[in-house]
Design a protein around this motif. Structure first.
Motif, short mmCIF file in Angstrom:
data_model
loop_
_atom_site.label_atom_id
_atom_site.label_comp_id
_atom_site.label_asym_id
_atom_site.label_seq_id
_atom_site.Cartn_x
_atom_site.Cartn_y
_atom_site.Cartn_z
N GLY A 76 28.46 -20.31 -67.85
CA GLY A 76 28.00 -21.56 -68.44
C GLY A 76 27.89 -21.43 -69.94
N ALA A 77 28.59 -22.29 -70.67
CA ALA A 77 28.61 -22.22 -72.14
C ALA A 77 27.57 -23.13 -72.78
CB ALA A 77 30.00 -22.59 -72.66
N GLY A 78 26.83 -23.86 -71.95
CA GLY A 78 25.85 -24.79 -72.52
C GLY A 78 26.51 -26.08 -72.95
N PRO A 79 25.72 -27.00 -73.47
CA PRO A 79 26.23 -28.34 -73.79
C PRO A 79 26.90 -28.49 -75.14
CG PRO A 79 23.88 -28.27 -74.15
CD PRO A 79 24.26 -26.91 -73.62
N GLY A 80 26.86 -27.47 -76.00
CA GLY A 80 27.49 -27.61 -77.31
C GLY A 80 26.97 -26.66 -78.36
N ASP A 81 25.65 -26.51 -78.44
CA ASP A 81 25.06 -25.60 -79.43
C ASP A 81 25.39 -24.17 -79.02
OD1 ASP A 81 23.52 -24.05 -81.08
OD2 ASP A 81 21.65 -25.13 -80.74
N PRO A 82 26.14 -23.41 -79.86
CA PRO A 82 26.52 -22.05 -79.47
C PRO A 82 25.33 -21.12 -79.29
CG PRO A 82 27.08 -22.49 -81.78
CD PRO A 82 26.69 -23.79 -81.16
N GLU A 83 24.19 -21.44 -79.90
CA GLU A 83 23.02 -20.58 -79.77
C GLU A 83 22.34 -20.72 -78.41
OE1 GLU A 83 20.38 -21.06 -83.06
OE2 GLU A 83 21.82 -20.23 -84.51
N VAL A 92 42.80 -18.38 -60.76
CA VAL A 92 43.29 -17.42 -59.78
C VAL A 92 44.53 -16.70 -60.32
CG1 VAL A 92 44.36 -17.18 -57.51
CG2 VAL A 92 42.33 -18.61 -57.78
N LYS A 93 45.42 -17.41 -60.97
CA LYS A 93 46.62 -16.80 -61.53
C LYS A 93 46.28 -15.71 -62.54
CE LYS A 93 50.75 -17.93 -64.26
NZ LYS A 93 51.51 -19.02 -64.93
N GLN A 94 45.29 -15.96 -63.40
CA GLN A 94 44.90 -14.97 -64.40
C GLN A 94 44.23 -13.77 -63.74
OE1 GLN A 94 45.88 -15.14 -67.54
NE2 GLN A 94 46.85 -17.08 -67.00
N ALA A 95 43.40 -14.01 -62.74
CA ALA A 95 42.71 -12.92 -62.06
C ALA A 95 43.69 -12.02 -61.32
CB ALA A 95 41.66 -13.47 -61.11
N LYS A 96 44.75 -12.60 -60.78
CA LYS A 96 45.74 -11.81 -60.05
C LYS A 96 46.51 -10.85 -60.95
CE LYS A 96 46.53 -14.70 -56.00
NZ LYS A 96 47.50 -15.54 -55.23
N ARG A 97 46.36 -11.02 -62.26
CA ARG A 97 46.97 -10.07 -63.19
C ARG A 97 46.15 -8.79 -63.29
NH1 ARG A 97 47.16 -13.23 -68.63
NH2 ARG A 97 48.15 -11.30 -69.35
N GLY A 98 45.03 -8.74 -62.59
CA GLY A 98 44.19 -7.57 -62.62
C GLY A 98 43.31 -7.48 -63.85
N LEU A 99 42.98 -8.63 -64.41
CA LEU A 99 42.22 -8.67 -65.66
C LEU A 99 40.79 -9.17 -65.44
CD1 LEU A 99 44.97 -10.31 -67.91
CD2 LEU A 99 44.46 -7.87 -67.67
N ARG A 100 39.95 -8.88 -66.43
CA ARG A 100 38.59 -9.43 -66.43
C ARG A 100 38.66 -10.82 -67.04
NH1 ARG A 100 35.80 -4.41 -69.40
NH2 ARG A 100 37.71 -4.77 -70.57
N VAL A 101 38.39 -11.81 -66.23
CA VAL A 101 38.54 -13.21 -66.64
C VAL A 101 37.17 -13.85 -66.79
CG1 VAL A 101 39.50 -15.46 -66.04
CG2 VAL A 101 40.76 -13.37 -65.44
N VAL A 102 36.96 -14.50 -67.91
CA VAL A 102 35.78 -15.34 -68.08
C VAL A 102 36.23 -16.79 -68.05
CG1 VAL A 102 34.06 -16.17 -69.73
CG2 VAL A 102 34.29 -13.73 -69.32
N ARG A 103 35.73 -17.52 -67.07
CA ARG A 103 36.00 -18.95 -67.01
C ARG A 103 34.82 -19.64 -67.69
NH1 ARG A 103 36.56 -23.81 -67.46
NH2 ARG A 103 37.16 -25.22 -65.76
N LEU A 104 35.03 -20.06 -68.94
CA LEU A 104 33.97 -20.66 -69.74
C LEU A 104 33.86 -22.13 -69.39
CD1 LEU A 104 32.09 -19.42 -71.83
CD2 LEU A 104 33.65 -20.17 -73.61
N MET A 105 32.67 -22.55 -68.97
CA MET A 105 32.47 -23.92 -68.50
C MET A 105 31.37 -24.61 -69.29
SD MET A 105 32.77 -23.21 -64.39
CE MET A 105 33.59 -24.76 -64.06
N THR A 106 31.59 -25.84 -69.65
CA THR A 106 30.58 -26.63 -70.35
C THR A 106 29.36 -26.80 -69.46
OG1 THR A 106 32.26 -27.82 -71.60
CG2 THR A 106 30.10 -28.83 -71.46
#
Length: 534
Positions: free
Chosen positions: A16-23, A81-95
Motif C-alpha cells: 500500500g502506497a497510501g493516498p498521495g503523500d509519500p511520507e 504474475v508474468k513478472q513474478a514468473k521471471r524469478g524476481l522480487r516484485v513489489v506491486r505498488l498500490m494506491t
C-alpha cells in the motif's frame, strides 16, 4: 548421478502506497521497495515515489496498457504474475491499501493460482486519510457509525437515510444525483458535505457545502476526480480542525537556489510548512585547480606547523576531510590543534567528524563575528603563531587581514572552488521570470548573483527571503525587494521566518475578508515598499 532442474520462484509484495503523500509510506513498504527487482506501479506518481528512496528498480506500468487504456483487474493480475514468473522480487505498488477498495484480492488470487508466493503490506487508505487531512473526523462521541460506498449504478440510497457518516468514493461526477437521492430518502437538505480532491498532497483542495447545494457548488468549483466526499454533521468540525490546508506556506512553490547536497535541510523544513520546494543549483563545488597548496598545508597540519585551523563553511570542512581520507588520515591528526568554526552549522559538520570546535562566535556568525572572539597572539601562551585557513577561491580577505592585525600569520589556502552552475531548464527560467514561484530563499550572496546570472531576476510578486544582511544587500543591488530576513544566519531560521511571513499574510487576507491566495496568484501592479519579517 542424478541432476535436478530447479526454477527460481518469484515473490510478490502487494504494498500500500497510501493516498498521495509519500511520507505516509510505511517503514515495511520502504524496505521492500529498496530490495525490489521490479516495481509494478499503479499511477505515474509512483515512479517518483520509488526514486525518492534512492533506488532505481525496473518499472512496469500496472495502471495502463500499451494502448493507453486503463487495465482491468484481470489484466493487472496477469502483469504481476508474468513478472513474478521471471524469478524476481516484485513489489506491486498500490494506491491506498491493497485490500481496501483496491484490486489486491483479485491479483493475490491470481498469484495463489499460479503457485507464486505473496504477502500483503497494508497502507494508509484514502477513506480515512483524505478526510483526516481535510480536518474532518469520521467518528466522534456523538457520531459512531460510518458507511463507505463505492458509487456506481443501482445503489439503494434509502439504506443511508439515517444520520451515519457517509464516505463516498468515485462519486464526483454523480454527486448532484446522489445528493438528490439522499434528500429524497430522508436526509436533511442542510446536511453538511465536504469534497476533497487529490487529498494529502499540496494540491489538496476541499469544498464544503450541503446536500441541497453541493451539485451546483461542485460544478462552479470545477471539482474533478480523484476526490473523497464526506456527508454528515462531522463535516462542521472542519472549521476548527483544518490543519493541513491552513499551513503557513501551504501549496507555495518555493525556489531553493542551492547545491543538491546542501538543499536537503531547507527543502525538508519547507515541506513541513506545506510548501513545494524546487531545488535549482546555482553553484557547483569543485576541487582547486592546483591541489599542491592544499597538500602542503595538510602535511603541515600533521607535522604540527599550525596553532589554529579556521573553518568558514561546511564545504571547507568537507574539503579538508576528503583530503584526509585521500591520505589515509583521521581526526587524530588534529591532536593539539585548536579549531575555530564560523557558526553553528560549520561546528556541527566538525562534530560529525568526531571533533569539537574550540571557538565559535557568540554573536554574529560570520567572518566579522569570528574576528570579534578571536584571541590576540601571545608569545608566552601560543607556541606557534600560524593559522591554517582552508577556504573557497572567492573568499574575501577581511578575515585574513583581521587575523594579521591580531598578530597571527595565515596560510590562506584554496580548499575548493565555487563555479556557476549550468542554467536550469527553460520551463524553470520562465517560471522564475513570470512569477510562477511564490517565494525564493537565498542562503548567500553568491546564490543571488548566480541565480540572476543563469536564470534572470525573480518576478516582483515573488517573496524574497534572505539569510542575512550581506545577502540582503546583494539582493537589493540586483533590484530585488527583500521581504524576509532571518534573525540569525541559519537556513532553518530562514525557513521559519518565511513561514511566519506566510502565516501573517494569510491572517491578513482572512481579516480583510479576502480569499487566501498564494503570491503567485496575485500580480500587484506596483512593487511594494521593502519590509522585513523577523
Amino acid at each position: 548421478m542424478t541432476t535436478t532442474n530447479t526454477t527460481t520462484r518469484g515473490w510478490v509484495s502487494f504494498v500500500g502506497a497510501g493516498p498521495g503523500d509519500p511520507e505516509l509510506l510505511t517503514v515495511r513498504a520502504a524496505e521492500l521497495i529498496r530490495r525490489a527487482d521490479v516495481v509494478v506501479t499503479e499511477t505515474p506518481d509512483h515512479t517518483a515515489l520509488v526514486r525518492s528512496l534512492g533506488v532505481e528498480p525496473e518499472f512496469v506500468d500496472g495502471g495502463f496498457g500499451e494502448d493507453g487504456q486503463p487495465l482491468t483487474h484481470a489484466s493487472r493480475a496477469k502483469v504481476v504474475v508474468k513478472q513474478a514468473k521471471r524469478g524476481l522480487r516484485v513489489v506491486r505498488l498500490m494506491t491506498g491499501d491493497p485490500f481496501l477498495y483496491a484490486s489486491g484480492p483479485e491479483e493475490a488470487q491470481a498469484c495463489a493460482k499460479a503457485c507464486i508466493g505473496f504477502e500483503i503490506v497494508p497502507g494508509v487508505s484514502s477513506v480515512s486519510a483524505v478526510p483526516a487531512y481535510a480536518g474532518v473526523p469520521l467518528t466522534t462521541k456523538d457520531h459512531r457509525e460510518v458507511a463507505v460506498v463505492t458509487c456506481g449504478e443501482r445503489i439503494d440510497w434509502s439504506r443511508y437515510a439515517d444520520d451515519r457518516t457517509l464516505v463516498l468514493l468515485s462519486a464526483v461526477g454523480q454527486i448532484a444525483d446522489i445528493a438528490a437521492e439522499l434528500i429524497k430518502a430522508g436526509r436533511a437538505p442542510s446536511t453538511p458535505v465536504a469534497m476533497t480532491r487529490v487529498g494529502t498532497t499540496t494540491d489538496q483542495a476541499t469544498l464544503t457545502s450541503t446536500l441541497e447545494r453541493v451539485g451546483a457548488d461542485a460544478r462552479a468549483a470545477r471539482m474533478s476526480p480523484p476526490a473523497v466526499i464526506v456527508v454528515g454533521d462531522v463535516v462542521d468540525l472542519r472549521t476548527t480542525l483544518s490543519w493541513f490546508e491552513t499551513k503557513p506556506l501551504f501549496g507555495w512553490r518555493v525556489l531553493v537556489p542551492r547545491t543538491k547536497d546542501q538543499a536537503g535541510p531547507v527543502s525538508t523544513r519547507l515541506r513541513g510548512y506545506g510548501a513545494v520546494p524546487e531545488e535549482v543549483p546555482t553553484i557547483s563545488v569543485e576541487p582547486p585547480r592546483n591541489p599542491q597548496q592544499m597538500d602542503k598545508a595538510v602535511r603541515g597540519l600533521v607535522e604540527g606547523r599550525y596553532e589554529w585551523i579556521a573553518f568558514t563553511s561546511v564545504n571547507a570542512v568537507r574539503a579538508v576531510r576528503e583530503k584526509f581520507e585521500e591520505y589515509g588520515l583521521d581526526a587524530r591528526a588534529f591532536s593539539g590543534l585548536k579549531i575555530a568554526a564560523v557558526g553553528d552549522k560549520t561546528a556541527q559538520a566538525i562534530g560529525e567528524w568526531g571533533l569539537r570546535a574550540d571557538l565559535v562566535p557568540t554573536g554574529e556568525q560570520s567572518a566579522a563575528g569570528l574576528l570579534e572572539v578571536w584571541p590576540e597572539y601571545d608569545e608566552m601562551l601560543d607556541p606557534i603563531n600560524r593559522v591554517f585557513l582552508p577556504r573557497a577561491d572567492i573568499a574575501t580577505e577581511n578575515l585574513v587581514a583581521g587575523l594579521i592585525d591580531l598578530g597571527w600569520e595565515c596560510d590562506d589556502v584554496t580548499a575548493y572552488r565555487t563555479v556557476r552552475a549550468a542554467p536550469p531548464a527553460a520551463e524553470t527560467r520562465d517560471a522564475i521570470k513570470t512569477g510562477k514561484f511564490d517565494a525564493v530563499v537565498f542562503t548567500s550572496s553568491s546564490t543571488v548573483r548566480n541565480l540572476v546570472g543563469i536564470a534572470g531576476k525573480p518576478h516582483p510578486s515573488t517573496i524574497i527571503a534572505v539569510i542575512g544582511p550581506a545577502t540582503a544587500k546583494t539582493a537589493e543591488e540586483h533590484g530585488l525587494r527583500v521581504d524576509v530576513l532571518a534573525p540569525k544566519p541559519d537556513v532553518e531560521l530562514l525557513v521559519d521566518a518565511l513561514a511566519d511571513f506566510g502565516a501573517a499574510r494569510r491572517a491578513g487576507l482572512i481579516e480583510a475578508g479576502q480569499p487566501v491566495t498564494r503570491p503567485s496568484e496575485r500580480k500587484p501592479a506596483a512593487r511594494r515598499k521593502s519590509t522585513t519579517a523577523r
